[in-house]
Design a protein around this motif. Structure first.
Motif, PDB file in Angstrom:
ATOM      1  N   GLN A  54      -9.074 -25.434 -11.879  1.00  0.00           N
ATOM      2  CA  GLN A  54      -9.727 -24.190 -11.490  1.00  0.00           C
ATOM      3  C   GLN A  54      -9.951 -23.293 -12.691  1.00  0.00           C
ATOM      4  O   GLN A  54     -10.948 -22.587 -12.779  1.00  0.00           O
ATOM      5  N   THR A  55      -8.987 -23.298 -13.631  1.00  0.00           N
ATOM      6  CA  THR A  55      -9.156 -22.489 -14.844  1.00  0.00           C
ATOM      7  C   THR A  55     -10.367 -22.956 -15.647  1.00  0.00           C
ATOM      8  O   THR A  55     -11.174 -22.155 -16.130  1.00  0.00           O
ATOM      9  N   THR A  56     -10.509 -24.270 -15.782  1.00  0.00           N
ATOM     10  CA  THR A  56     -11.668 -24.824 -16.482  1.00  0.00           C
ATOM     11  C   THR A  56     -12.959 -24.440 -15.777  1.00  0.00           C
ATOM     12  O   THR A  56     -13.955 -24.060 -16.403  1.00  0.00           O
ATOM     13  N   ASN A  57     -12.947 -24.520 -14.451  1.00  0.00           N
ATOM     14  CA  ASN A  57     -14.122 -24.169 -13.664  1.00  0.00           C
ATOM     15  C   ASN A  57     -14.480 -22.687 -13.834  1.00  0.00           C
ATOM     16  O   ASN A  57     -15.639 -22.312 -13.964  1.00  0.00           O
ATOM     17  N   THR A  58     -13.441 -21.830 -13.869  1.00  0.00           N
ATOM     18  CA  THR A  58     -13.666 -20.398 -14.035  1.00  0.00           C
ATOM     19  C   THR A  58     -14.270 -20.083 -15.396  1.00  0.00           C
ATOM     20  O   THR A  58     -15.168 -19.244 -15.507  1.00  0.00           O
ATOM     21  N   LYS A  59     -13.794 -20.754 -16.425  1.00  0.00           N
ATOM     22  CA  LYS A  59     -14.349 -20.548 -17.762  1.00  0.00           C
ATOM     23  C   LYS A  59     -15.824 -20.947 -17.812  1.00  0.00           C
ATOM     24  O   LYS A  59     -16.653 -20.260 -18.412  1.00  0.00           O
ATOM     25  N   LEU A  60     -16.126 -22.056 -17.162  1.00  0.00           N
ATOM     26  CA  LEU A  60     -17.511 -22.513 -17.144  1.00  0.00           C
ATOM     27  C   LEU A  60     -18.412 -21.527 -16.405  1.00  0.00           C
ATOM     28  O   LEU A  60     -19.528 -21.222 -16.849  1.00  0.00           O
ATOM     29  N   ILE A  61     -17.916 -20.985 -15.287  1.00  0.00           N
ATOM     30  CA  ILE A  61     -18.677 -19.982 -14.539  1.00  0.00           C
ATOM     31  C   ILE A  61     -18.907 -18.741 -15.398  1.00  0.00           C
ATOM     32  O   ILE A  61     -20.006 -18.170 -15.426  1.00  0.00           O
ATOM     33  N   LEU A  62     -17.861 -18.316 -16.120  1.00  0.00           N
ATOM     34  CA  LEU A  62     -17.972 -17.143 -16.977  1.00  0.00           C
ATOM     35  C   LEU A  62     -19.016 -17.349 -18.070  1.00  0.00           C
ATOM     36  O   LEU A  62     -19.812 -16.448 -18.375  1.00  0.00           O
ATOM     37  N   LEU A 327     -20.999 -23.502  -8.740  1.00  0.00           N
ATOM     38  CA  LEU A 327     -19.691 -23.883  -9.269  1.00  0.00           C
ATOM     39  C   LEU A 327     -18.556 -23.129  -8.590  1.00  0.00           C
ATOM     40  O   LEU A 327     -17.437 -23.627  -8.471  1.00  0.00           O
ATOM     41  N   LYS A 328     -18.851 -21.898  -8.152  1.00  0.00           N
ATOM     42  CA  LYS A 328     -17.822 -21.092  -7.508  1.00  0.00           C
ATOM     43  C   LYS A 328     -17.339 -21.728  -6.198  1.00  0.00           C
ATOM     44  O   LYS A 328     -16.153 -21.651  -5.854  1.00  0.00           O
TER      45      LYS A 328
END
Length: 352
Positions: A54-62, A327-328
């Motif tokens: 989830q952290t990786t996904n959040t970084k990508l969204i950011l 992605l969210k």
């Protein structure tokens, strides 16, 4: 490439400022994790792994949202492709047309291409053709009736001048004829032009019947400002009027109210010429002669062709924003893990 609105780039730090100034949501306390046996240990490992994904996904969204915002601001700044400069003509005339719109301009004593037309429509046709040949000229339009009005300022946009003249109607400025006011209004416009460019073409079919100043004093004032006035008296010398049941036809002079003496005096006092247009052909020849006036030198002017490019950064911005939105709600890492788990499960079943 240039940006039409570069100040829009000041919006770039806006999301960061909002993040800094707006207080964050309060954190919720998490209950401690107990590890009484191996099964719960396995569950904890899976939770940690999911948290990392989830952290990786959040970084990508950011990253996607940041790039989307930067591209959106770039689109708001309106990037434009600027071509090589194109020189405009440096010679031409500055002319002001003053056209009579009084009620008598509705008299149908003109025949153009075998069709009977009123005086104003004839003027429209001839002047439109005249304007089409005015390459490099700047032309304005004054219309007058009971009073005089600036219909278009002096401009190079001759298509707009022609269009507005075509839209003019008889008695739009009143039924009477304010020749003196038309000269004064034109003087107000022309006195700020270069001295060689102060040329006025006054077209009327009557005599001064309205306004606050007489034509001759107005012409004397125009002459003091170096304005040259070419006057045109329009209207046929004779017109046949049908009698009762087609009999007893009567021939009249529709131009009996035309004040030629005043128009000649106006032209003489300002160094211009007087012309008489009894039919469309004569009116065309008059404008042809005016077209032979000595052109004046004008300042060098250039235009730069421009093409808008804002739609490219806008399109990429929307694409990145949509990607971040997906992605969210769609964890890519979990999806990959599920594929791997399915593949391992299939392999194990095959081995058994």
């Amino acid at each position: 490439m240039e940006f039409a609105w570069p100040l829009m780039f000041l919006l770039l730090p806006l999301p960061w400022l909002v993040w800094k100034k707006v207080p964050a949501a309060p954190e919720t306390k998490q209950t401690p994790i107990y590890l009484p046996n191996a099964s719960q240990w396995q569950q904890t490992v899976e939770m940690v792994s999911t948290s990392n994904n989830q952290t990786t996904n959040t970084k990508l969204i950011l990253i996607f949202l940041t790039l989307s915002w930067c591209l959106l601001v770039t689109a708001l700044a309106r990037p434009q492709w600027v071509g090589e400069p194109i020189a405009l003509p440096t010679q031409g005339h500055d002319l002001l047309l003053a056209v009579d719109l009084s009620g008598s301009m509705d008299t149908e004593d003109m025949v153009y291409q075998r069709k009977r037309m009123n005086r104003l429509n004839t003027v429209k046709v001839v002047v439109r053709e005249f304007l089409q040949e005015r390459k490099g000229d700047r032309i304005g339009l004054v219309v007058f009736g009971d009073a005089a009005f600036i219909h278009t300022p002096i401009t190079r946009d001759l298509d707009s001048v022609s269009k507005l003249l075509m839209e003019a109607q008889v008695e739009m400025a009143g039924p009477n004829t304010a020749i003196g006011d038309a000269i004064i209004k034109s003087t107000d416009v022309l006195r700020d032009q270069p001295e060689q460019a102060r040329i006025m073409i006054l077209l009327t079919d009557g005599q001064n019947t309205a306004g606050e100043i007489e034509p001759i004093p107005a012409a004397e004032l125009a002459a003091k400002h170096g304005i040259k006035i070419y006057t045109i008296g329009i209207g046929a010398d004779s017109m046949t009027q049908s009698g009762l049941l087609g009999f007893f036809n009567n021939t009249v002079n529709p131009s009996k109210d035309l004040d030629e003496e005043s128009l000649k005096t106006i032209a003489e006092k300002t160094g211009g010429l007087y012309f008489r247009a009894k039919n469309p052909e004569q009116l065309q020849s008059i404008y042809t002669r005016i077209n032979e006036l000595e052109p004046i030198d004008q300042d060098d002017q250039f235009i730069h062709p421009r093409k808008e490019w804002f739609y490219w950064p806008l399109a990429f911005s929307l694409f990145l924003y949509l990607s971040a939105y997906l992605l969210k709600f769609f964890n890519l890492s979990n999806f990959v893990m599920r594929i791997k788990s399915s593949a391992n499960l299939t392999t194990n079943k095959g081995g058994n």
